[in-house]
Enzyme design. Structure first.
Site, PDB file in Angstrom:
ATOM      1  N   ARG A  58       0.840  -1.202   0.000  1.00 22.90           N
ATOM      2  CA  ARG A  58       0.000   0.000   0.000  1.00 22.90           C
ATOM      3  C   ARG A  58       0.877   1.255   0.000  1.00 22.90           C
ATOM      4  O   ARG A  58       0.527   2.270  -0.593  1.00 22.90           O
ATOM      5  CB  ARG A  58      -0.917   0.011   1.217  1.00 22.90           C
ATOM      6  CG  ARG A  58      -1.925  -1.137   1.270  1.00 22.90           C
ATOM      7  CD  ARG A  58      -2.720  -1.054   2.553  1.00 22.90           C
ATOM      8  NE  ARG A  58      -3.732  -2.101   2.697  1.00 22.90           N
ATOM      9  CZ  ARG A  58      -3.488  -3.304   3.228  1.00 22.90           C
ATOM     10  NH1 ARG A  58      -2.273  -3.625   3.625  1.00 22.90           N
ATOM     11  NH2 ARG A  58      -4.469  -4.183   3.354  1.00 22.90           N
ATOM     12  N   ASP A  65     -10.173  -4.566   8.589  1.00 18.34           N
ATOM     13  CA  ASP A  65      -9.237  -5.596   9.059  1.00 18.34           C
ATOM     14  C   ASP A  65      -9.895  -6.471  10.129  1.00 18.34           C
ATOM     15  O   ASP A  65      -9.661  -7.683  10.185  1.00 18.34           O
ATOM     16  CB  ASP A  65      -7.961  -4.928   9.605  1.00 18.34           C
ATOM     17  CG  ASP A  65      -7.285  -4.066   8.544  1.00 18.34           C
ATOM     18  OD1 ASP A  65      -7.434  -4.382   7.348  1.00 18.34           O
ATOM     19  OD2 ASP A  65      -6.639  -3.073   8.909  1.00 18.34           O
ATOM     20  N   ARG A  78     -12.153  -8.952   8.516  1.00 14.64           N
ATOM     21  CA  ARG A  78     -11.363 -10.062   7.957  1.00 14.64           C
ATOM     22  C   ARG A  78     -10.862 -10.988   9.070  1.00 14.64           C
ATOM     23  O   ARG A  78     -10.776 -12.206   8.887  1.00 14.64           O
ATOM     24  CB  ARG A  78     -10.186  -9.496   7.150  1.00 14.64           C
ATOM     25  CG  ARG A  78     -10.661  -8.849   5.865  1.00 14.64           C
ATOM     26  CD  ARG A  78      -9.506  -8.315   5.057  1.00 14.64           C
ATOM     27  NE  ARG A  78      -9.975  -7.780   3.783  1.00 14.64           N
ATOM     28  CZ  ARG A  78      -9.393  -6.792   3.140  1.00 14.64           C
ATOM     29  NH1 ARG A  78      -8.309  -6.221   3.631  1.00 14.64           N
ATOM     30  NH2 ARG A  78      -9.881  -6.362   1.990  1.00 14.64           N
ATOM     31  N   HIS A 117      -2.738   0.223   8.999  1.00 15.01           N
ATOM     32  CA  HIS A 117      -3.411  -0.573   7.968  1.00 15.01           C
ATOM     33  C   HIS A 117      -2.383  -0.946   6.898  1.00 15.01           C
ATOM     34  O   HIS A 117      -2.367  -0.396   5.797  1.00 15.01           O
ATOM     35  CB  HIS A 117      -4.572   0.244   7.377  1.00 15.01           C
ATOM     36  CG  HIS A 117      -5.341  -0.489   6.322  1.00 15.01           C
ATOM     37  ND1 HIS A 117      -6.027  -1.657   6.563  1.00 15.01           N
ATOM     38  CD2 HIS A 117      -5.533  -0.212   5.003  1.00 15.01           C
ATOM     39  CE1 HIS A 117      -6.603  -2.060   5.450  1.00 15.01           C
ATOM     40  NE2 HIS A 117      -6.309  -1.212   4.480  1.00 15.01           N
TER      41      HIS A 117
HETATM   42  N1  LIG Z   1      -8.442   1.866   3.644  1.00 14.75           N
HETATM   43  C1  LIG Z   1      -8.856   0.696   3.185  1.00 14.75           C
HETATM   44  O1  LIG Z   1      -9.194  -0.203   3.958  1.00 14.75           O
HETATM   45  C2  LIG Z   1      -8.933   0.457   1.719  1.00 14.75           C
HETATM   46  C3  LIG Z   1      -8.354   1.345   0.847  1.00 14.75           C
HETATM   47  N2  LIG Z   1      -8.436   1.161  -0.500  1.00 14.75           N
HETATM   48  C4  LIG Z   1      -7.861   2.216  -1.337  1.00 14.75           C
HETATM   49  O2  LIG Z   1      -8.929   2.963  -1.913  1.00 14.75           O
HETATM   50  C5  LIG Z   1      -8.479   3.570  -3.121  1.00 14.75           C
HETATM   51  C6  LIG Z   1      -9.499   3.322  -4.229  1.00 14.75           C
HETATM   52  O3  LIG Z   1      -9.523   1.958  -4.574  1.00 14.75           O
HETATM   53  P1  LIG Z   1     -10.487   1.450  -5.758  1.00 14.75           P
HETATM   54  O4  LIG Z   1     -11.822   2.043  -5.588  1.00 14.75           O
HETATM   55  O5  LIG Z   1     -10.326   0.005  -5.847  1.00 14.75           O
HETATM   56  O6  LIG Z   1      -9.797   2.143  -7.026  1.00 14.75           O
HETATM   57  P2  LIG Z   1     -10.494   2.498  -8.426  1.00 14.75           P
HETATM   58  O7  LIG Z   1      -9.392   2.747  -9.392  1.00 14.75           O
HETATM   59  O8  LIG Z   1     -11.534   1.501  -8.764  1.00 14.75           O
HETATM   60  O9  LIG Z   1     -11.247   3.884  -8.122  1.00 14.75           O
HETATM   61  C7  LIG Z   1     -10.581   5.050  -7.828  1.00 14.75           C
HETATM   62  C8  LIG Z   1     -11.345   6.192  -8.480  1.00 14.75           C
HETATM   63  O10 LIG Z   1     -10.751   7.428  -8.066  1.00 14.75           O
HETATM   64  C9  LIG Z   1     -10.916   8.319  -9.171  1.00 14.75           C
HETATM   65  N3  LIG Z   1     -10.016   9.462  -9.007  1.00 14.75           N
HETATM   66  C10 LIG Z   1      -8.685   9.531  -9.220  1.00 14.75           C
HETATM   67  N4  LIG Z   1      -8.233  10.774  -8.979  1.00 14.75           N
HETATM   68  C11 LIG Z   1      -9.309  11.510  -8.608  1.00 14.75           C
HETATM   69  C12 LIG Z   1      -9.480  12.850  -8.217  1.00 14.75           C
HETATM   70  N5  LIG Z   1      -8.465  13.704  -8.158  1.00 14.75           N
HETATM   71  N6  LIG Z   1     -10.722  13.266  -7.904  1.00 14.75           N
HETATM   72  C13 LIG Z   1     -11.769  12.410  -7.954  1.00 14.75           C
HETATM   73  N7  LIG Z   1     -11.666  11.127  -8.322  1.00 14.75           N
HETATM   74  C14 LIG Z   1     -10.437  10.676  -8.639  1.00 14.75           C
HETATM   75  C15 LIG Z   1     -10.612   7.455 -10.382  1.00 14.75           C
HETATM   76  O11 LIG Z   1     -11.096   8.056 -11.583  1.00 14.75           O
HETATM   77  C16 LIG Z   1     -11.313   6.164 -10.009  1.00 14.75           C
HETATM   78  O12 LIG Z   1     -12.615   6.102 -10.532  1.00 14.75           O
HETATM   79  C17 LIG Z   1      -7.098   2.978  -3.383  1.00 14.75           C
HETATM   80  O13 LIG Z   1      -6.096   3.881  -2.968  1.00 14.75           O
HETATM   81  C18 LIG Z   1      -7.073   1.720  -2.519  1.00 14.75           C
HETATM   82  O14 LIG Z   1      -5.764   1.338  -2.172  1.00 14.75           O
HETATM   83  C19 LIG Z   1      -9.084   0.095  -1.031  1.00 14.75           C
HETATM   84  C20 LIG Z   1      -9.663  -0.841  -0.224  1.00 14.75           C
HETATM   85  C21 LIG Z   1      -9.610  -0.747   1.218  1.00 14.75           C
HETATM   86  O1  LIG Z   2      -5.144  -4.232   0.003  1.00 20.93           O
HETATM   87  C1  LIG Z   2      -5.259  -3.096  -0.481  1.00 20.93           C
HETATM   88  O2  LIG Z   2      -4.383  -2.496  -1.107  1.00 20.93           O
HETATM   89  C2  LIG Z   2      -6.561  -2.382  -0.273  1.00 20.93           C
HETATM   90  C3  LIG Z   2      -6.824  -2.369   1.152  1.00 20.93           C
HETATM   91  O3  LIG Z   2      -6.348  -1.536   1.880  1.00 20.93           O
HETATM   92  C4  LIG Z   2      -7.495  -3.550   1.699  1.00 20.93           C
HETATM   93  O4  LIG Z   2      -8.257  -4.236   0.999  1.00 20.93           O
HETATM   94  O5  LIG Z   2      -7.252  -3.811   2.880  1.00 20.93           O
END
Ligand SMILES: NC(=O)C1=CN([C@@H]2O[C@H](COP(=O)(O)OP(=O)(O)OC[C@H]3O[C@@H](n4cnc5c(N)ncnc54)[C@H](O)[C@@H]3O)[C@@H](O)[C@H]2O)C=CC1
Ligand SMILES: O=C([O-])CC(=O)C(=O)O
Length: 306
Positions: A88, A148, A151, A175
């Site tokens: 990450r 987490d 999970r 995380h």
């Molecule tokens: N904290 C957590 O537990 C988790 C964090 N994540 C994180 O969440 C983020 C998103 O993941 P996904 O949805 O799978 O990615 P994704 O690629 O499917 O969606 C991200 C979206 O953000 C948009 N985007 C990019 N720059 C932008 C901006 N400046 N303004 C508005 N929209 C913008 C993109 O066009 C895209 O549609 C990633 O960084 C991922 O690592 C994902 C899962 C869990």
């Molecule tokens: O694994 C990743 O990169 C996205 C995330 O944070 C999660 O699913 O826990």
């Protein structure tokens, strides 16, 4: 109750869907930078309303923050996800700039907003959101521990051969693949310590499987997960919107709690209408304290990159 979700990708759309299905918010605004993308996702989701029985109004906008004005809660999911083999932390180069500009734009339109940061590396992005917005610390929440912990419960139920509703457990710490601290000592099956049913080795396996939960899914899917992340965010949004005063582990700005300061890291908090209403300090044993300390050192190292 108006909720904005920035990023209409996998996690943002899943989060909007769960919020709508739970039917507690009057309005969800989905915003994305990709022309027409959020509008399309919002229309598709709205066409599930009569099927799923919700009245939440979902609208989509392309980068128009005026439509997010006066949001009570805003979720930041914009940014790139990792690919198999990545950490990450490797996402910081691109995601820091995105989270910075998105946080600034959101707060400009909604000065009283409560921000929930999801983009990775999440603890550092939460810290960054504090630095750029200067919002009070109760109003910026990082989502990681809720996912987490879900999970962890999945892995516990698997090991215990029990229904998930019978198990409880919590993950604190950063995380990240290395930084998570699943509290196996406190995990229970219907109030009975999980350690009464599982050997030390089996519990250690549960802990290790939990820590790499995101990486395991990323390997299987080719990108990171979205259903459980979206559901976890919707749980935090609901706790705030409905003033539930529930405890979730969330990334919070610490000022001496757990002996840590000047970083955001996962600790149990009470979530209610004011966001983080209390940081709950639980008694950790020496091993857990050391693991949290090591996790904090990892988060601080990543923070140095911003
Ligand atoms: N904290 C957590 O537990 C988790 C964090 N994540 C994180 O969440 C983020 C998103 O993941 P996904 O949805 O799978 O990615 P994704 O690629 O499917 O969606 C991200 C979206 O953000 C948009 N985007 C990019 N720059 C932008 C901006 N400046 N303004 C508005 N929209 C913008 C993109 O066009 C895209 O549609 C990633 O960084 C991922 O690592 C994902 C899962 C869990
Ligand atoms: O694994 C990743 O990169 C996205 C995330 O944070 C999660 O699913 O826990």
């Amino acid at each position: 109750m108006k909720v904005t979700v920035v990023g209409a990708g996998a996690v943002g759309a899943s989060c909007a869907e769960y919020i709508a299905i739970k039917d507690f918010a009057s309005e969800v605004v989905l915003l994305d930078i990709k022309e027409g993308f959020a509008e399309g996702k919002a229309m598709d989701l709205m066409q599930t309303a009569s099927l799923n029985g919700f009245d939440t109004k979902i609208t989509g906008v392309t980068n128009d923050y005026s439509k997010t004005a006066d949001s009570h809660i805003a979720v930041i999911t914009s940014g790139i996800p990792r690919k198999p083999g990545m950490t990450r932390e490797e996402l910081i180069g691109i995601n820091a700039g995105i989270v910075k500009s998105v946080s600034e734009s959101l707060v400009k339109e909604s000065p009283n907003v409560i921000l929930i940061v999801v983009s990775n590396p999440m603890d550092t992005m939460t810290y960054l959101a504090h630095q750029v917005t200067g919002l009070p610390k109760n109003r910026i929440i990082g989502m990681g521990g809720a996912l987490d912990s879900a999970r962890f419960k999945y892995r516990l139920a698997e090991a215990l051969e029990a229904p998930i509703s019978d198990v409880d457990g919590m993950v604190i710490g950063g995380h990240s693949d290395k930084g998570m601290v699943p509290l196996t000592r406190l995990a229970t099956r219907n109030s009975v310590p999980a350690s009464e049913f599982l050997s030390d080795d089996r519990l250690e396996q549960v802990l290790q499987d939990t820590k790499v939960g995101g990486a395991t899914l990323t390997k299987l899917l080719g990108t990171s997960a979205w259903y459980a992340p979206g559901a976890a965010v919707s749980g935090l949004v609901q706790a705030i919107a409905c003033d539930q005063k529930k405890i979730f582990p969330c990334s919070a700005l610490l000022d001496g709690e757990y002996g840590l300061s000047d970083l955001c890291i996962g600790v149990p908090v009470v979530l209610g209408k004011d966001g983080i209403e209390k940081i709950v300090e639980i008694n950790l044993n020496d091993k857990e304290k050391a693991a949290l300390q090591e996790s904090a050192e990892g988060v601080k190292k990543t923070n140095e990159l911003i």
